[in-house]
Design a protein around this motif. Structure first.
Motif, PDB file in Angstrom:
ATOM      1  N   GLU A 120      -7.393  55.908  18.294  1.00  0.00           N
ATOM      2  CA  GLU A 120      -6.892  55.090  17.007  1.00  0.00           C
ATOM      3  C   GLU A 120      -5.377  54.922  17.267  1.00  0.00           C
ATOM      4  OE1 GLU A 120     -10.434  54.558  16.424  1.00  0.00           O
ATOM      5  OE2 GLU A 120      -9.956  56.722  16.332  1.00  0.00           O
ATOM      6  N   ASN A 121      -4.815  54.057  16.493  1.00  0.00           N
ATOM      7  CA  ASN A 121      -3.321  53.681  16.354  1.00  0.00           C
ATOM      8  C   ASN A 121      -2.653  54.810  15.605  1.00  0.00           C
ATOM      9  OD1 ASN A 121      -3.759  52.423  14.047  1.00  0.00           O
ATOM     10  ND2 ASN A 121      -3.615  50.338  15.193  1.00  0.00           N
ATOM     11  N   LYS A 180      -7.040  47.798  19.678  1.00  0.00           N
ATOM     12  CA  LYS A 180      -6.409  46.819  19.199  1.00  0.00           C
ATOM     13  C   LYS A 180      -7.119  46.458  18.047  1.00  0.00           C
ATOM     14  CE  LYS A 180      -4.694  44.685  23.343  1.00  0.00           C
ATOM     15  NZ  LYS A 180      -4.430  43.499  24.327  1.00  0.00           N
ATOM     16  N   GLU A 181      -8.530  46.737  17.772  1.00  0.00           N
ATOM     17  CA  GLU A 181      -9.199  46.527  16.665  1.00  0.00           C
ATOM     18  C   GLU A 181     -10.000  47.924  16.502  1.00  0.00           C
ATOM     19  OE1 GLU A 181      -9.653  43.772  15.333  1.00  0.00           O
ATOM     20  OE2 GLU A 181      -8.756  42.428  16.518  1.00  0.00           O
ATOM     21  N   ILE A 182     -10.214  48.224  15.158  1.00  0.00           N
ATOM     22  CA  ILE A 182     -10.933  49.710  15.024  1.00  0.00           C
ATOM     23  C   ILE A 182     -12.083  49.230  14.118  1.00  0.00           C
ATOM     24  CG2 ILE A 182     -10.452  51.917  13.914  1.00  0.00           C
ATOM     25  CD1 ILE A 182      -7.548  51.656  14.418  1.00  0.00           C
ATOM     26  N   ASN A 183     -12.964  48.823  14.630  1.00  0.00           N
ATOM     27  CA  ASN A 183     -14.421  48.360  13.984  1.00  0.00           C
ATOM     28  C   ASN A 183     -15.344  49.787  14.005  1.00  0.00           C
ATOM     29  OD1 ASN A 183     -13.629  45.810  14.006  1.00  0.00           O
ATOM     30  ND2 ASN A 183     -14.429  45.437  15.973  1.00  0.00           N
ATOM     31  N   ARG A 184     -15.209  50.872  14.887  1.00  0.00           N
ATOM     32  CA  ARG A 184     -16.015  51.839  14.711  1.00  0.00           C
ATOM     33  C   ARG A 184     -14.976  52.943  14.983  1.00  0.00           C
ATOM     34  NH1 ARG A 184     -18.173  47.989  17.664  1.00  0.00           N
ATOM     35  NH2 ARG A 184     -17.202  48.879  19.636  1.00  0.00           N
ATOM     36  N   GLY A 186     -13.442  56.448  15.831  1.00  0.00           N
ATOM     37  CA  GLY A 186     -14.062  57.605  16.962  1.00  0.00           C
ATOM     38  C   GLY A 186     -14.700  57.108  18.291  1.00  0.00           C
ATOM     39  N   GLU A 187     -15.246  55.874  18.105  1.00  0.00           N
ATOM     40  CA  GLU A 187     -16.063  55.289  19.221  1.00  0.00           C
ATOM     41  C   GLU A 187     -14.983  54.399  20.145  1.00  0.00           C
ATOM     42  OE1 GLU A 187     -19.491  53.339  17.850  1.00  0.00           O
ATOM     43  OE2 GLU A 187     -20.177  55.135  16.442  1.00  0.00           O
ATOM     44  N   TYR A 188     -15.556  54.283  21.416  1.00  0.00           N
ATOM     45  CA  TYR A 188     -14.945  53.447  22.292  1.00  0.00           C
ATOM     46  C   TYR A 188     -15.134  52.037  22.195  1.00  0.00           C
ATOM     47  CZ  TYR A 188     -13.894  57.218  25.653  1.00  0.00           C
ATOM     48  OH  TYR A 188     -13.405  58.255  26.391  1.00  0.00           O
ATOM     49  N   GLU A 189     -13.906  51.266  22.120  1.00  0.00           N
ATOM     50  CA  GLU A 189     -14.135  49.975  21.851  1.00  0.00           C
ATOM     51  C   GLU A 189     -13.153  49.268  23.271  1.00  0.00           C
ATOM     52  OE1 GLU A 189     -12.574  48.704  18.254  1.00  0.00           O
ATOM     53  OE2 GLU A 189     -13.711  50.130  17.075  1.00  0.00           O
ATOM     54  N   PHE A 190     -13.395  47.926  23.514  1.00  0.00           N
ATOM     55  CA  PHE A 190     -12.711  47.319  24.645  1.00  0.00           C
ATOM     56  C   PHE A 190     -11.437  46.594  24.014  1.00  0.00           C
ATOM     57  CE2 PHE A 190     -16.754  46.652  27.081  1.00  0.00           C
ATOM     58  CZ  PHE A 190     -16.244  47.426  28.148  1.00  0.00           C
ATOM     59  N   ASN A 191     -10.225  46.959  24.950  1.00  0.00           N
ATOM     60  CA  ASN A 191      -8.875  46.177  24.787  1.00  0.00           C
ATOM     61  C   ASN A 191      -9.231  45.287  25.950  1.00  0.00           C
ATOM     62  OD1 ASN A 191      -8.111  47.546  22.571  1.00  0.00           O
ATOM     63  ND2 ASN A 191      -6.503  48.748  23.678  1.00  0.00           N
ATOM     64  N   GLU A 192      -8.797  43.946  25.607  1.00  0.00           N
ATOM     65  CA  GLU A 192      -8.797  42.695  26.604  1.00  0.00           C
ATOM     66  C   GLU A 192      -7.554  42.496  26.889  1.00  0.00           C
ATOM     67  OE1 GLU A 192     -11.559  39.515  26.439  1.00  0.00           O
ATOM     68  OE2 GLU A 192     -13.187  40.863  25.472  1.00  0.00           O
ATOM     69  N   ILE A 193      -7.013  42.620  28.382  1.00  0.00           N
ATOM     70  CA  ILE A 193      -5.655  42.512  28.642  1.00  0.00           C
ATOM     71  C   ILE A 193      -5.736  41.437  29.835  1.00  0.00           C
ATOM     72  CG2 ILE A 193      -4.016  43.672  29.906  1.00  0.00           C
ATOM     73  CD1 ILE A 193      -4.994  46.140  28.735  1.00  0.00           C
TER      74      ILE A 193
END
Length: 318
Positions: A120-121, A180-184, A186-193
């Motif tokens: 998380e940020n 970049k998004e915190i939908n879940r 503690g879980e892994y999410e994709f940042n697209e670069i």
């Protein structure tokens, strides 16, 4: 903000020359390759650097890499990296030799990839935040990345990746490990670069794609790389758009602790890939609009526009 604080003269010259070369082009021809990693690791090689040469150091730093399942639904497999940054300056990444390039030729490379992170940020950590102080870097080098020992008996890369929040001649900062998004939570999410870099092949036509992180967070960092693609075109055949030019400047010169506001132009949506770069270039006076609320991000850069921008850049290098 002074441009000289963030970008060397040689990098600024490379940006300027590449943009000027593209303004005269009438067509764009590209080739490239992509990797989804569902079947194999695509021939990517892991590399770790910026840590001491001591017995058992790899175990102490908990250095791990591999071709593993990405812990996101339906993501498939990706490239895994993990390390415990005891030195306050740990680099870890992957590199891949690119084939089909001409010898001693300057190319513009467009690189796209996904980075799966669970950080998380706005978190607090030793030495820096576990998200914002772990800087994602990307580049193309003419030398195969490898380690050597410096005068302090630490492993250092032979390519110029810069140091933590600053880029170098071979790698630039393209993001950080914070979601970049915190939908879940503690879980892994994709940042697209996505980024564009300029690099020149050696006499054998060799170039290496390098993606990784340069960390100031003194703790464990783990992430996955997935869906890596890279395309390239001879800079003499590439048309550089105004959005491209702004993005190139941002990637090479932006300070990641600098606040960038939203774009003010009516034809630049905030979700556009070049939006932050356009806003940053406008705020710092490097690249302006047409005076009627329009920026024209998809318009090709003219020679006159490129010359004005380059003058403004070099005007700060005093």
């Amino acid at each position: 903000m002074r441009f000289k604080r963030f970008c060397s003269l040689s990098i600024a010259a490379a940006i300027g020359m590449s943009i000027l070369a593209g303004t005269a082009a009438a067509k764009e021809t590209t080739t490239g390759v992509g990797f989804d990693f569902n079947q194999n690791d695509g021939g990517f090689t892991p590399i770790f650097s910026d840590y001491p040469n001591e017995q058992g150091v790899e175990e102490f730093y908990e250095l791990r890499s591999g071709h593993e399942e990405v812990p996101i639904a339906d993501a498939g497999k990706g490239l895994f990296l993990s390390g415990n940054n005891h030195s306050d300056d740990l680099f870890m990444g992957y590199f891949k030799e690119l084939s089909g390039l001409a010898p001693e030729t300057e190319y513009q490379f467009t690189v796209r990839f996904k980075l799966a992170t669970n950080v998380e940020n706005d978190m607090i950590g030793i030495g820096g935040a576990p998200g914002e102080s772990v800087f994602v870097k990307c580049g193309v080098a003419s030398e195969e990345p490898e380690n050597s020992l410096d005068s302090l008996n630490h492993f250092r890369l032979n390519i110029d990746k810069g140091s933590q929040s600053t880029g170098g001649a071979d790698m630039i900062v393209v993001g950080n490990l914070a979601k970049k998004e915190i939908n879940r939570p503690g879980e892994y999410e994709f940042n697209e670069i996505e980024t564009k870099v300029i690099a020149r092949t050696d006499e054998a036509g060799t170039a290496y794609l390098v993606i990784g992180t340069d960390s100031g967070f003194e703790g464990v960092t783990s992430y996955y790389l997935d869906d890596i693609s890279v395309s390239w075109a001879d800079t003499s055949e590439v048309s550089v758009t105004r959005g491209d030019a702004a993005k190139m400047l941002l990637d090479h010169a932006h300070r990641w602790d600098e606040i960038v506001g939203p774009p003010t132009f009516t034809d630049v949506a905030w979700e556009a890939p070049y939006a932050e770069a356009v806003a940053w270039a406008e705020q710092n006076g490097y690249l302006g609009g047409y005076g009627n609320g329009f920026f024209g991000p998809e318009d090709a850069m003219t020679v006159e526009q490129a010359m004005v921008m380059i003058y403004r850049l070099f005007g700060g290098l005093k």
